[in-house]
Motif scaffolding. Structure first.
Motif, PDB file in Angstrom:
ATOM      1  N   ASN A  13     -11.917  -0.586   2.443  1.00  0.00           N
ATOM      2  CA  ASN A  13     -10.981   0.533   2.266  1.00  0.00           C
ATOM      3  C   ASN A  13     -11.314   1.679   3.210  1.00  0.00           C
ATOM      4  O   ASN A  13     -10.417   2.328   3.760  1.00  0.00           O
ATOM      5  N   ASP A  62      -8.293   2.554   5.703  1.00  0.00           N
ATOM      6  CA  ASP A  62      -7.705   3.888   5.567  1.00  0.00           C
ATOM      7  C   ASP A  62      -8.065   4.771   6.757  1.00  0.00           C
ATOM      8  O   ASP A  62      -7.268   5.607   7.190  1.00  0.00           O
ATOM      9  N   SER A  69      -4.961   7.459   7.040  1.00  0.00           N
ATOM     10  CA  SER A  69      -4.623   7.931   5.701  1.00  0.00           C
ATOM     11  C   SER A  69      -5.663   8.892   5.141  1.00  0.00           C
ATOM     12  O   SER A  69      -5.335   9.797   4.378  1.00  0.00           O
ATOM     13  N   THR A 101      -6.047  -2.462   0.981  1.00  0.00           N
ATOM     14  CA  THR A 101      -5.648  -1.434   1.962  1.00  0.00           C
ATOM     15  C   THR A 101      -5.555  -2.003   3.374  1.00  0.00           C
ATOM     16  O   THR A 101      -5.201  -1.279   4.305  1.00  0.00           O
ATOM     17  N   TYR A 122      -0.911   0.326  -1.204  1.00  0.00           N
ATOM     18  CA  TYR A 122       0.016   1.373  -0.776  1.00  0.00           C
ATOM     19  C   TYR A 122       1.374   1.221  -1.444  1.00  0.00           C
ATOM     20  O   TYR A 122       2.264   2.046  -1.254  1.00  0.00           O
ATOM     21  N   ASN A 158      -6.571   8.025  -8.158  1.00  0.00           N
ATOM     22  CA  ASN A 158      -5.317   8.240  -7.434  1.00  0.00           C
ATOM     23  C   ASN A 158      -4.612   9.515  -7.882  1.00  0.00           C
ATOM     24  O   ASN A 158      -3.860  10.115  -7.098  1.00  0.00           O
ATOM     25  N   ASP A 172      -1.997  11.487  -0.920  1.00  0.00           N
ATOM     26  CA  ASP A 172      -1.523  10.124  -0.693  1.00  0.00           C
ATOM     27  C   ASP A 172      -0.035  10.109  -0.360  1.00  0.00           C
ATOM     28  O   ASP A 172       0.418   9.336   0.486  1.00  0.00           O
ATOM     29  N   LYS A 227       1.153   6.742   1.208  1.00  0.00           N
ATOM     30  CA  LYS A 227       0.585   5.795   0.244  1.00  0.00           C
ATOM     31  C   LYS A 227       1.352   5.928  -1.066  1.00  0.00           C
ATOM     32  O   LYS A 227       1.200   6.914  -1.787  1.00  0.00           O
ATOM     33  N   ARG A 228       2.159   4.921  -1.388  1.00  0.00           N
ATOM     34  CA  ARG A 228       2.955   4.957  -2.610  1.00  0.00           C
ATOM     35  C   ARG A 228       2.177   4.323  -3.751  1.00  0.00           C
ATOM     36  O   ARG A 228       2.555   3.283  -4.307  1.00  0.00           O
ATOM     37  N   THR A 229       1.053   4.939  -4.098  1.00  0.00           N
ATOM     38  CA  THR A 229       0.250   4.438  -5.210  1.00  0.00           C
ATOM     39  C   THR A 229       1.038   4.580  -6.503  1.00  0.00           C
ATOM     40  O   THR A 229       2.077   5.260  -6.566  1.00  0.00           O
TER      41      THR A 229
END
Length: 320
Positions: free
Chosen positions: A88, A92, A97, A160, A168, A219, A226, A231-233
């Motif tokens: 990660n 990232d 990110s 990731t 994501y 998160n 994010d 990043k669509r966590t």
């Protein structure tokens, strides 16, 4: 080098930039402490707990089991967790990110370590986990476990990594529940017993919920950043309020399952002491205003998982 006019050239070296375009400060060489930090030790309790629960579930059947196989299962879980942490960090970092993150600086994004070095460490951890898993397969002769191991390593990388990381897309919690809940717990029990039982399944669900809760609060801390990084966590998708509610539910479920187990075993009742860690974590998460508070909640979540896993695993293994 002298210029044509006889004076020394004043041309500056090019400024290094992150993938997102922002300049990178001159890097310092990563120290041992930086690498230890990159391993994210606060996540390791959630790798230890499912193995402890799986071992306890196996010994609950009062069938002789090879305890040293449990240690190899523990090695696999720890190496996969450390490997995914470094993976990660690498993914990232090179994607840019992490330039928005508010937590501790990462090795790749900060420039403290070369991306390829971080990647090499991640791959080394995955390779060692694969070797440990191969030992388990050779000893038990359950060759189909190789497929489970391959899927686990792929899941660790594509969280990731790759062109379309599923972390994501808000699917990280599902993967955590499956691999650090059901697979790690039930897999340990199966390796030791050669079969599964209801205790292992219930324990896998319980610790999977705590592991998911840890990811949710992590998160939630990075929610705004994010979103800026694309990043669509799950927390980005359901928002801060939804994340706080989900965290509370995930932390409640393990204790409801523990109450159910107390109908059949007497010793697990002592594991309710883990509430002393879980309750403050839920309270902090529900009222937190700063990232520092959520970091504390994350630490308490990890400790809850460790106490729950070790306590319940031991309770199941002990004679009634």
């Amino acid at each position: 080098m002298a210029s044509r006019s006889g004076t020394r050239s004043t041309r500056r070296p090019p400024v290094r930039r992150r993938p997102g375009g922002s300049p990178v400060a001159p890097a310092r060489r990563a120290t041992a402490g930086d690498w230890i930090g990159g391993a994210r030790l606060r996540t390791l309790p959630l790798a230890i707990a499912p193995v402890a629960l799986g071992t306890g579930s196996a010994y609950a059947q009062r069938v002789p089991a090879h305890w040293w196989l449990a240690l190899i299962c523990l090695a696999v879980a720890l190496l996969l967790q450390i490997g995914v942490n470094f993976a990660n960090d690498y993914s990232d970092g090179v994607r840019g990110s992490d330039r928005f993150r508010v937590g501790p600086a990462r090795l790749t994004a900060s420039g403290a370590a070369k991306p390829r070095t971080v990647l090499a460490v991640a791959l080394a951890c995955f390779a060692l986990a694969a070797v440990a898993g191969l030992v388990i397969v050779v000893v038990t002769q359950f060759w189909w476990l190789l497929a489970i191991g391959a899927v686990a390593i792929a899941a660790a990388w594509f969280y990731t990594g790759g062109r379309r990381p599923y972390g994501y897309a808000g699917l990280g919690e599902i993967a955590v529940f499956v691999f650090f809940g059901l697979v790690a717990t039930c897999g340990t029990t199966f390796v030791l017993l050669g079969e599964l039982d209801s205790e292992a399944l219930l324990c896998g669900v319980a610790i999977g919920c705590i592991a998911c809760a840890a990811l949710v609060v992590n998160n939630l801390r990075d929610l705004e950043h994010d979103a800026k990084a694309g990043k669509r966590t799950l927390s980005v998708r359901i928002g801060a309020t939804g994340s706080r509610v989900l965290y509370g539910v995930l932390m409640l479920v393990p204790f409801l399952l523990l109450l159910f187990l107390c109908l059949f075993y007497t010793t697990p009742s002592l594991v309710f002491l883990a509430v002393l860690l879980a309750a403050p974590a839920v309270l902090i998460t529900s009222t937190a205003k700063t990232a520092k508070e959520l970091v504390l909640a994350l630490s308490l979540t990890g400790l809850t998982g460790l106490v729950y896993g070790l306590g319940l695993g031991l309770a199941l293994a002990l004679p009634a």
